[in-house]
Design an enzyme around this catalytic site. Structure first.
Site, PDB file in Angstrom:
ATOM      1  N   GLU A 233      75.391  55.005  57.271  1.00 24.72           N
ATOM      2  CA  GLU A 233      76.115  54.126  58.187  1.00 24.72           C
ATOM      3  C   GLU A 233      76.484  54.893  59.440  1.00 24.72           C
ATOM      4  OE1 GLU A 233      80.428  52.129  57.902  1.00 24.72           O
ATOM      5  OE2 GLU A 233      78.994  51.420  56.410  1.00 24.72           O
ATOM      6  N   GLY A 234      76.509  54.215  60.565  1.00 24.52           N
ATOM      7  CA  GLY A 234      76.904  54.818  61.826  1.00 24.52           C
ATOM      8  C   GLY A 234      77.553  53.782  62.714  1.00 24.52           C
ATOM      9  N   THR A 235      77.820  54.156  63.948  1.00 21.39           N
ATOM     10  CA  THR A 235      78.448  53.214  64.869  1.00 21.39           C
ATOM     11  C   THR A 235      77.548  52.015  65.146  1.00 21.39           C
ATOM     12  OG1 THR A 235      77.587  54.502  66.720  1.00 21.39           O
ATOM     13  CG2 THR A 235      79.824  55.001  65.998  1.00 21.39           C
ATOM     14  N   PHE A 236      76.223  52.199  65.038  1.00 25.84           N
ATOM     15  CA  PHE A 236      75.263  51.132  65.314  1.00 25.84           C
ATOM     16  C   PHE A 236      75.227  50.074  64.224  1.00 25.84           C
ATOM     17  CE2 PHE A 236      73.238  54.478  62.918  1.00 25.84           C
ATOM     18  CZ  PHE A 236      72.665  53.782  61.867  1.00 25.84           C
ATOM     19  N   GLY A 237      75.533  50.471  62.972  1.00 25.21           N
ATOM     20  CA  GLY A 237      75.405  49.565  61.833  1.00 25.21           C
ATOM     21  C   GLY A 237      75.142  50.340  60.560  1.00 25.21           C
TER      22      GLY A 237
ATOM     23  N   LYS B 211      67.186  49.529  59.289  1.00 27.32           N
ATOM     24  CA  LYS B 211      68.384  49.704  60.101  1.00 27.32           C
ATOM     25  C   LYS B 211      68.902  48.326  60.479  1.00 27.32           C
ATOM     26  CE  LYS B 211      69.744  52.089  64.412  1.00 27.32           C
ATOM     27  NZ  LYS B 211      69.245  53.032  65.436  1.00 27.32           N
TER      28      LYS B 211
ATOM     29  N   ASP C  70      69.543  62.979  71.942  1.00 28.48           N
ATOM     30  CA  ASP C  70      70.417  63.194  70.781  1.00 28.48           C
ATOM     31  C   ASP C  70      69.692  63.991  69.698  1.00 28.48           C
ATOM     32  OD1 ASP C  70      72.794  63.097  69.387  1.00 28.48           O
ATOM     33  OD2 ASP C  70      72.410  61.137  68.490  1.00 28.48           O
TER      34      ASP C  70
END
Length: 430
Positions: free
Chosen positions: A102-106, A123, A219
């Protein structure tokens, strides 16, 4: 109304390298129990914001998908994350096997593609306009990469994408663990120099490929470099052989195959696009980004330099969360910042310097712990020689080229590939 727009990509670019042995369980969950054993448990933001490997999620929550192939409609959580249950379908085609991260994107889910009969990573982007827009840009980048990456050996391959219940879903090939996860599960023990050389060669080839397409990744970090295979071997660790170690700690793991691919093109920028003010994850952020003097392709090469040091030592080169401390660490390891870059620093970065363009350190240090974190760092050559038994001179020279402060003087990816660190090894093998 539920929408499902699907864009397929052919499998002609699949990685077709043969595997001599079956895949091992380095990052795979245990086998699924029989259906209907336990009820499903809904998974939304249960494990924080970090990207976590598969083994953190049990398959005990598996259940047989509904007969009609579609899960019940549920509202998203307060942050726009898709709510799901292990064992349900994501469209009639994909069955959810586990939550990978999980990350800030989803979120990223491991799914079984019932049509192609293969395991994939999907994703699922949050149902928020800015993230949906960013996902469409990422899809455009991934399509461009897929068209040019003959053989699919450099970057993760997109399988397809679709818009499902207001969530952009991007389907990827399933790869092995990231270099960071491998280091972490190996107690942060460094890789041997010959493996670092092979990983470095592939990273630079992939970055050169991305730059040739007028793209800047922005990144690069060990979390965004994945091993293609999860197989690994155990070898004796010379550093522990002379100690009385428990639980087999005198052995360390090494990947059985050194093949890697770049992932996460959500922040990738075209060279001609407007560039955001801040890019890159903190530990791998180039000085020109911190100083606000403008960035371009060279910021990726600085990140590569930081990554290679981490692969050699097992630890991030600049473990910091604050700009002034970060610049002080750079000067401790690499020497003073060039005056012409300091004089060009924008107003947000001017506060880090005294008159005369000297870094305001340690006078403006936030704590004694911060000062100690800087003081304990060795110079780059000493740091490398602590961990590298041979090829140290060539590696130090390569790193000094990748970690030059001035982006105009920094090595380009293809220049770095011609460095003696790589070519001298080739001559020895011929």
């Amino acid at each position: 109304m539920e929408t499902q727009r699907i864009m397929e990509f052919p499998h002609k670019n699949m990685d077709k390298r043969p595997r001599k042995r079956p895949r091992l369980t380095w990052d795979m969950p245990p086998p699924l129990p029989p259906p209907k054993v336990l009820p499903a448990i809904y998974c939304v933001q249960e494990f924080g914001n970090g990207m976590l490997p598969n083994y953190a999620y049990s398959s005990m929550f598996y259940r047989e998908p509904p007969c009609n192939g579609s899960p019940p409609w549920r509202p998203d959580d307060k942050d726009g994350h898709y709510m799901f249950a292990i064992g349900e379908n994501l469209t009639p085609r994909y069955r959810i096997l586990s939550k990978m991260g999980e990350g800030t994107f989803g979120q990223v889910l491991e799914c079984l593609d019932d049509e192609k009969k293969e395991v994939v990573a999907i994703k699922i982007v949050r149902s928020i306009p800015k993230y949906r827009e960013a996902a469409m840009i990422e899809i455009d980048v991934l399509q461009r990469l897929a068209r040019h990456d003959v053989g699919g050996s450099r970057c993760v391959q997109i399988r397809n994408w679709f818009d499902y219940r207001n969530h952009i879903c991007i389907v990827f090939e399933k790869l092995g663990p990231s270099l960071y996860d491998f280091l972490r599960k190996n107690s942060y023990r460094s890789f041997p120099i010959d493996l670092v050389r092979e990983l470095a060669r592939q990273i630079l080839e992939s970055v050169a490929f991305v730059h040739d397409l007028c793209l800047i990744h922005t990144d690069l970090k060990p979390e965004n470099i994945l091993l293609v295979s999860s197989e690994y071997i155990k070898v004796p660790d010379c550093k522990f052989l002379s100690r009385s170690a428990k639980d087999g700690s005198y052995f360390k793991s090494l990947p059985k195959s050194s093949a890697i691919k770049l992932i996460d093109f959500g922040s990738t920028t075209y060279e001609h696009q407007d560039h955001s003010y801040v890019v890159s994850t903190r530990h791998y952020r180039a000085p020109e980004v911190i100083l606000g003097v403008g960035w371009n392709y060279p910021c990726d090469l600085w990140s590569v330099g930081c990554i290679l040091v981490e692969l050699c030592s097992g630890e991030a080169l600049f473990q910091t969360h604050e700009n002034l401390e970060h610049l002080a660490m750079m000067e401790k390891v690499l020497g003073p910042l060039p005056q012409h870059m300091v004089l060009r620093a924008d107003r947000r970065a001017e506060k880090y310097f005294r008159r005369g363009a000297r870094l305001d350190w340690p006078d403006s240090a936030t704590s004694r712990e911060s000062m100690r974190a800087v003081w304990k760092l060795p110079r780059l050559p000493n740091l490398i020689m602590q961990h590298v038994d041979h090829s140290a001179g060539d590696l130090i020279d390569l790193l000094q080229g990748l970690l030059r402060y001035d982006p105009a003087e920094r090595l380009k990816a293809r220049e770095a590939l011609r460095h003696p660190f790589f070519t001298r090894d080739m001559r020895r093998g011929s």
